[in-house]
Design a protein around this motif. Sequence first.
Motif, PDB file in Angstrom:
ATOM      1  N   PHE A   2       0.835  -1.198   0.000  1.00 22.91           N
ATOM      2  CA  PHE A   2       0.000   0.000   0.000  1.00 22.91           C
ATOM      3  C   PHE A   2       0.867   1.244   0.000  1.00 22.91           C
ATOM      4  O   PHE A   2       1.836   1.329   0.750  1.00 22.91           O
ATOM      5  N   ALA A   3       0.478   2.208  -0.806  1.00 28.45           N
ATOM      6  CA  ALA A   3       1.210   3.475  -0.880  1.00 28.45           C
ATOM      7  C   ALA A   3       1.020   4.260   0.417  1.00 28.45           C
ATOM      8  O   ALA A   3      -0.024   4.172   1.061  1.00 28.45           O
ATOM      9  N   ASP A   4       2.026   5.028   0.757  1.00 29.20           N
ATOM     10  CA  ASP A   4       1.926   5.935   1.883  1.00 29.20           C
ATOM     11  C   ASP A   4       1.084   7.127   1.427  1.00 29.20           C
ATOM     12  O   ASP A   4       1.487   7.881   0.540  1.00 29.20           O
ATOM     13  N   LEU A   5      -0.093   7.299   2.008  1.00 27.05           N
ATOM     14  CA  LEU A   5      -1.014   8.351   1.577  1.00 27.05           C
ATOM     15  C   LEU A   5      -0.533   9.755   1.939  1.00 27.05           C
ATOM     16  O   LEU A   5      -1.165  10.738   1.574  1.00 27.05           O
ATOM     17  N   LEU A   6       0.592   9.829   2.651  1.00 22.26           N
ATOM     18  CA  LEU A   6       1.157  11.137   3.003  1.00 22.26           C
ATOM     19  C   LEU A   6       2.234  11.606   2.027  1.00 22.26           C
ATOM     20  O   LEU A   6       2.720  12.728   2.159  1.00 22.26           O
ATOM     21  N   ILE A  10       1.808  12.490  -4.352  1.00 20.37           N
ATOM     22  CA  ILE A  10       0.441  12.053  -4.694  1.00 20.37           C
ATOM     23  C   ILE A  10      -0.629  13.030  -4.204  1.00 20.37           C
ATOM     24  O   ILE A  10      -1.811  12.837  -4.478  1.00 20.37           O
ATOM     25  N   GLN A  11      -0.223  14.053  -3.471  1.00 17.98           N
ATOM     26  CA  GLN A  11      -1.201  15.008  -2.939  1.00 17.98           C
ATOM     27  C   GLN A  11      -1.796  15.852  -4.065  1.00 17.98           C
ATOM     28  O   GLN A  11      -1.089  16.216  -5.005  1.00 17.98           O
ATOM     29  N   CYS A  74      -7.009  15.309  -8.248  1.00 18.43           N
ATOM     30  CA  CYS A  74      -6.836  14.290  -7.202  1.00 18.43           C
ATOM     31  C   CYS A  74      -6.466  12.918  -7.770  1.00 18.43           C
ATOM     32  O   CYS A  74      -6.478  11.925  -7.034  1.00 18.43           O
ATOM     33  N   LYS A  75      -6.144  12.849  -9.047  1.00 13.88           N
ATOM     34  CA  LYS A  75      -5.947  11.559  -9.714  1.00 13.88           C
ATOM     35  C   LYS A  75      -4.902  10.680  -9.026  1.00 13.88           C
ATOM     36  O   LYS A  75      -5.158   9.515  -8.744  1.00 13.88           O
ATOM     37  N   LYS A  76      -3.728  11.206  -8.747  1.00 13.28           N
ATOM     38  CA  LYS A  76      -2.672  10.381  -8.138  1.00 13.28           C
ATOM     39  C   LYS A  76      -3.083   9.910  -6.744  1.00 13.28           C
ATOM     40  O   LYS A  76      -2.821   8.773  -6.368  1.00 13.28           O
ATOM     41  N   TYR A  77      -3.721  10.787  -6.001  1.00 14.45           N
ATOM     42  CA  TYR A  77      -4.185  10.412  -4.670  1.00 14.45           C
ATOM     43  C   TYR A  77      -5.253   9.316  -4.787  1.00 14.45           C
ATOM     44  O   TYR A  77      -5.211   8.314  -4.062  1.00 14.45           O
ATOM     45  N   GLU A  79      -5.660   7.179  -7.220  1.00 16.68           N
ATOM     46  CA  GLU A  79      -5.022   5.930  -7.649  1.00 16.68           C
ATOM     47  C   GLU A  79      -4.335   5.231  -6.476  1.00 16.68           C
ATOM     48  O   GLU A  79      -4.270   4.012  -6.437  1.00 16.68           O
ATOM     49  N   SER A  80      -3.860   5.995  -5.515  1.00 10.82           N
ATOM     50  CA  SER A  80      -3.217   5.417  -4.334  1.00 10.82           C
ATOM     51  C   SER A  80      -4.239   4.825  -3.365  1.00 10.82           C
ATOM     52  O   SER A  80      -3.936   3.874  -2.633  1.00 10.82           O
ATOM     53  N   LEU A  81      -5.449   5.371  -3.342  1.00  4.57           N
ATOM     54  CA  LEU A  81      -6.513   4.843  -2.485  1.00  4.57           C
ATOM     55  C   LEU A  81      -7.084   3.523  -2.999  1.00  4.57           C
ATOM     56  O   LEU A  81      -7.490   2.663  -2.217  1.00  4.57           O
ATOM     57  N   LYS A  82      -7.115   3.377  -4.311  1.00  2.51           N
ATOM     58  CA  LYS A  82      -7.793   2.230  -4.930  1.00  2.51           C
ATOM     59  C   LYS A  82      -7.294   0.871  -4.433  1.00  2.51           C
ATOM     60  O   LYS A  82      -8.112   0.009  -4.106  1.00  2.51           O
TER      61      LYS A  82
END
Length: 161
Positions: A2-6, A10-11, A74-77, A79-82
């Motif tokens: 999982f990507a680090d959402l911070l 990706i913000q 918000c695309k990169k963010y 994609e990281s949530l998916k």
Amino acid sequence: MFADLLLEEIQPREIDVKNIPDIELTESLEYDLQKMLEEEEGSFSKVSDKTSVVQTDKNYVFFSNQWLYLAVLCKKYAESLKPYGDFFDKKIRGNQHVMSALVKKDFADADWIELIPEQVDRERMIKFIEADSTYRPGKALLNGDKARSIKDIFGSCILKK
């Protein structure tokens, strides 16, 4: 896993609310969005040049196509949530034992640890599920002993961002 959402990269970019452009869809994009919404929701949707209407469950959602512009930011963010949502739906939602452990916050449960062997990934998933506002904004995935839909969580995360 999982990507680090911070992660800074990706913000979402800052939004200049005084300068959001009008979005007028081309016929081909209108058609593609219409088709995608019909397949995704399985119910009524109508995409037009400047606005869209989608029936989700029993409710209707009306939105300006300017939301599409904001979504691109918000695309990169997103994609990281998916992967979080996909993993939850495929591996956790139907697993009653793991769900029970998560509801009880029993993060030492052997099945939970076996499901996600890497500690950093378990910690990230816990923050995703609990909606640790320092990690992921929006609603908590677990609402008491029930799990909200991933679409609901995803939407609240993007709106907060």
